[in-house]
Motif scaffolding. Structure first.
Motif, PDB file in Angstrom:
ATOM      1  N   LEU A 110     -11.343  -3.431  -0.227  1.00  0.00           N
ATOM      2  CA  LEU A 110     -10.998  -4.834  -0.006  1.00  0.00           C
ATOM      3  C   LEU A 110     -11.748  -5.394   1.203  1.00  0.00           C
ATOM      4  O   LEU A 110     -12.206  -6.546   1.191  1.00  0.00           O
ATOM      5  N   ASN A 111     -11.876  -4.585   2.242  1.00  0.00           N
ATOM      6  CA  ASN A 111     -12.636  -5.017   3.417  1.00  0.00           C
ATOM      7  C   ASN A 111     -14.085  -5.303   3.049  1.00  0.00           C
ATOM      8  O   ASN A 111     -14.687  -6.276   3.518  1.00  0.00           O
ATOM      9  N   ASN A 112     -14.648  -4.472   2.185  1.00  0.00           N
ATOM     10  CA  ASN A 112     -16.029  -4.663   1.753  1.00  0.00           C
ATOM     11  C   ASN A 112     -16.202  -5.921   0.909  1.00  0.00           C
ATOM     12  O   ASN A 112     -17.316  -6.443   0.783  1.00  0.00           O
ATOM     13  N   LEU A 113     -15.101  -6.393   0.337  1.00  0.00           N
ATOM     14  CA  LEU A 113     -15.131  -7.650  -0.418  1.00  0.00           C
ATOM     15  C   LEU A 113     -14.940  -8.861   0.504  1.00  0.00           C
ATOM     16  O   LEU A 113     -14.919 -10.001   0.039  1.00  0.00           O
ATOM     17  N   GLY A 114     -14.785  -8.585   1.803  1.00  0.00           N
ATOM     18  CA  GLY A 114     -14.660  -9.667   2.774  1.00  0.00           C
ATOM     19  C   GLY A 114     -13.238 -10.011   3.153  1.00  0.00           C
ATOM     20  O   GLY A 114     -13.004 -11.005   3.838  1.00  0.00           O
ATOM     21  N   LEU A 115     -12.266  -9.190   2.742  1.00  0.00           N
ATOM     22  CA  LEU A 115     -10.864  -9.463   3.058  1.00  0.00           C
ATOM     23  C   LEU A 115     -10.454  -8.732   4.333  1.00  0.00           C
ATOM     24  O   LEU A 115     -10.831  -7.574   4.546  1.00  0.00           O
ATOM     25  N   ASN A 116      -9.678  -9.389   5.142  1.00  0.00           N
ATOM     26  CA  ASN A 116      -9.132  -8.779   6.349  1.00  0.00           C
ATOM     27  C   ASN A 116      -7.843  -8.044   5.983  1.00  0.00           C
ATOM     28  O   ASN A 116      -6.752  -8.372   6.439  1.00  0.00           O
ATOM     29  N   ALA A 117      -7.991  -7.021   5.125  1.00  0.00           N
ATOM     30  CA  ALA A 117      -6.832  -6.306   4.597  1.00  0.00           C
ATOM     31  C   ALA A 117      -6.433  -5.169   5.523  1.00  0.00           C
ATOM     32  O   ALA A 117      -7.292  -4.506   6.113  1.00  0.00           O
ATOM     33  N   GLU A 118      -5.107  -4.955   5.647  1.00  0.00           N
ATOM     34  CA  GLU A 118      -4.601  -3.861   6.471  1.00  0.00           C
ATOM     35  C   GLU A 118      -3.217  -3.456   5.983  1.00  0.00           C
ATOM     36  O   GLU A 118      -2.504  -4.242   5.354  1.00  0.00           O
ATOM     37  N   LEU A 119      -2.846  -2.202   6.272  1.00  0.00           N
ATOM     38  CA  LEU A 119      -1.521  -1.708   5.914  1.00  0.00           C
ATOM     39  C   LEU A 119      -0.527  -2.235   6.927  1.00  0.00           C
ATOM     40  O   LEU A 119      -0.700  -2.067   8.134  1.00  0.00           O
ATOM     41  N   LYS A 120       0.529  -2.884   6.441  1.00  0.00           N
ATOM     42  CA  LYS A 120       1.562  -3.427   7.312  1.00  0.00           C
ATOM     43  C   LYS A 120       2.912  -2.846   6.904  1.00  0.00           C
ATOM     44  O   LYS A 120       3.178  -2.627   5.722  1.00  0.00           O
ATOM     45  N   GLY A 121       3.779  -2.681   7.901  1.00  0.00           N
ATOM     46  CA  GLY A 121       5.084  -2.118   7.599  1.00  0.00           C
ATOM     47  C   GLY A 121       4.934  -0.718   7.050  1.00  0.00           C
ATOM     48  O   GLY A 121       4.040   0.036   7.429  1.00  0.00           O
ATOM     49  N   ARG A 122       5.786  -0.363   6.131  1.00  0.00           N
ATOM     50  CA  ARG A 122       5.762   0.997   5.589  1.00  0.00           C
ATOM     51  C   ARG A 122       4.744   1.164   4.475  1.00  0.00           C
ATOM     52  O   ARG A 122       4.027   2.160   4.429  1.00  0.00           O
ATOM     53  N   ASN A 123       4.669   0.167   3.561  1.00  0.00           N
ATOM     54  CA  ASN A 123       3.892   0.417   2.345  1.00  0.00           C
ATOM     55  C   ASN A 123       3.247  -0.820   1.734  1.00  0.00           C
ATOM     56  O   ASN A 123       2.949  -0.837   0.542  1.00  0.00           O
ATOM     57  N   ASP A 124       3.019  -1.878   2.524  1.00  0.00           N
ATOM     58  CA  ASP A 124       2.407  -3.095   1.998  1.00  0.00           C
ATOM     59  C   ASP A 124       0.992  -3.272   2.534  1.00  0.00           C
ATOM     60  O   ASP A 124       0.714  -2.971   3.696  1.00  0.00           O
TER      61      ASP A 124
END
Length: 333
Positions: A110-124
């Motif tokens: 997802l990061n390579n697609l340009g999204l600032n994606a990260e794991l938040k909380g336990r499992n999202d």
């Protein structure tokens, strides 16, 4: 890692049966990756009370599948804009509840697609504090499945309608879903992607993160076993509804005949105790009705069939049968 081709099947009950079949019957010498896209459906967590999670009338009217999965967590909505991924691996004693391990390669894609994606909380997985993926896990003891959703272009208005529960006053030991601020991945992309192109990009990205993948196609015998598991488990009312934890329902309403107050205790999907209170006037004792409904499946059509030949006027006076059935099982106005 071996990629299992699901041959484009979109029936959620078949896809969940396929996932479980791989988990329980494929060789533990390999790790497996499975992708699937489902028709409109609500996937219920293993420990949830189905009735607490769905807008029953809306789901019925729109032919939305209701399926319980083997993993815990909350209820999620799937449609053709949602890509589901599943890693089936050995349970090494450290991986269960280690969502970071299994989401890391997905997040990198997802990061390579340009999204600032990260794991938040336990499992999202979130982008800008909005949830674009939820994950869950299940273990057999030796093997485990870690699976999740990727919301590319899901109809979020349908999510709200299908999961807008309208049945009130349920007290249960089920794990109620917590609704999050959700978003589609498409909102953060510079150019639109079809679900097929997105699937291809994610798969290629995961290829890059691992040793060369082998693609496997199930044999006819294996597909036959998957269909058998679907029929014996995922197609059944007992699994999708009857496996709900114990719950109590208290529902009351004033009718022309008077106030009717119901107390219902449900266990393993069946009415174990049923009590009727109120200020109505009737000729026959309501205990007869209570006994009639005790032990039957807590299901709209079953209740309707049981009461088919019963004259409710004998118990309540001026009361229509549909009014009582709606109070027992129906949804709030």
């Amino acid at each position: 890692m071996i990629f299992i081709e699901n041959e484009g099947h979109t029936n959620p009950r078949l896809n969940l049966a396929l996932e479980e079949y791989i988990l329980r019957h494929f060789s533990a010498d390999h790790d497996y990756l499975l992708f699937y896209i489902n028709e409109p459906s609500i996937i219920i967590g293993r420990n949830q009370n189905t009735l607490e999670e769905i807008n029953h009338n809306y789901v019925e009217d729109n032919n939305i599948h209701i399926v319980r999965r083997v993993s815990g967590g909350g209820a999620v909505y799937h449609d053709f804009g949602n890509l589901n991924f599943s890693f089936i691996t050995n349970h090494d004693g450290k991986s269960l509840s280690n969502f970071k391990k299994f989401t890391a390669p997905v997040i990198k894609v997802l990061n390579n697609l340009g999204l600032n994606a990260e794991l938040k909380g336990r499992n999202d997985i979130e982008v800008d504090d909005r949830k674009i993926s939820g994950t869950a896990q299940f273990s057999t003891g030796k093997r485990m499945v870690s699976h999740g959703t990727l919301l590319l272009d899901t109809d979020l208005s349908e999510v709200a309608k299908a999961l807008n529960v309208k049945m009130s006053k349920i007290e249960s030991k089920g794990h109620k879903s917590v609704r999050s601020r959700v978003a589609n991945i498409s909102e953060f992309l510079k150019a639109p992607l079809t679900i097929e192109d997105f699937r291809k990009l994610v798969l290629e990205g995961l290829y890059d993160e691992s040793e060369p993948f082998e693609t496997y196609h199930l044999t006819l015998e294996e597909w036959s076993a998957v269909h058998q598991l679907k029929a014996e488990k995922y197609d059944t009312w007992d699994w999708n509804y009857g496996r709900s934890p114990k719950f109590n329902i208290q529902r009351s309403k004033r009718f022309t005949a008077g106030e009717i107050d119901l107390r219902i205790f449900v266990e393993k999907g069946h009415i174990k105790d049923f009590k009727i209170y109120g200020d109505f006037f009737g000729k026959e004792p309501v205990e007869q009705l209570e006994q009639l409904l005790t032990g039957v499946r807590y299901d709209y059509n079953t209740i309707k069939t049981v009461l088919k030949d019963t004259d409710l006027k004998e118990f309540f006076g001026d009361l229509q049968k549909e009014e009582l059935i709606d109070l027992i099982y129906g949804e709030d106005e």
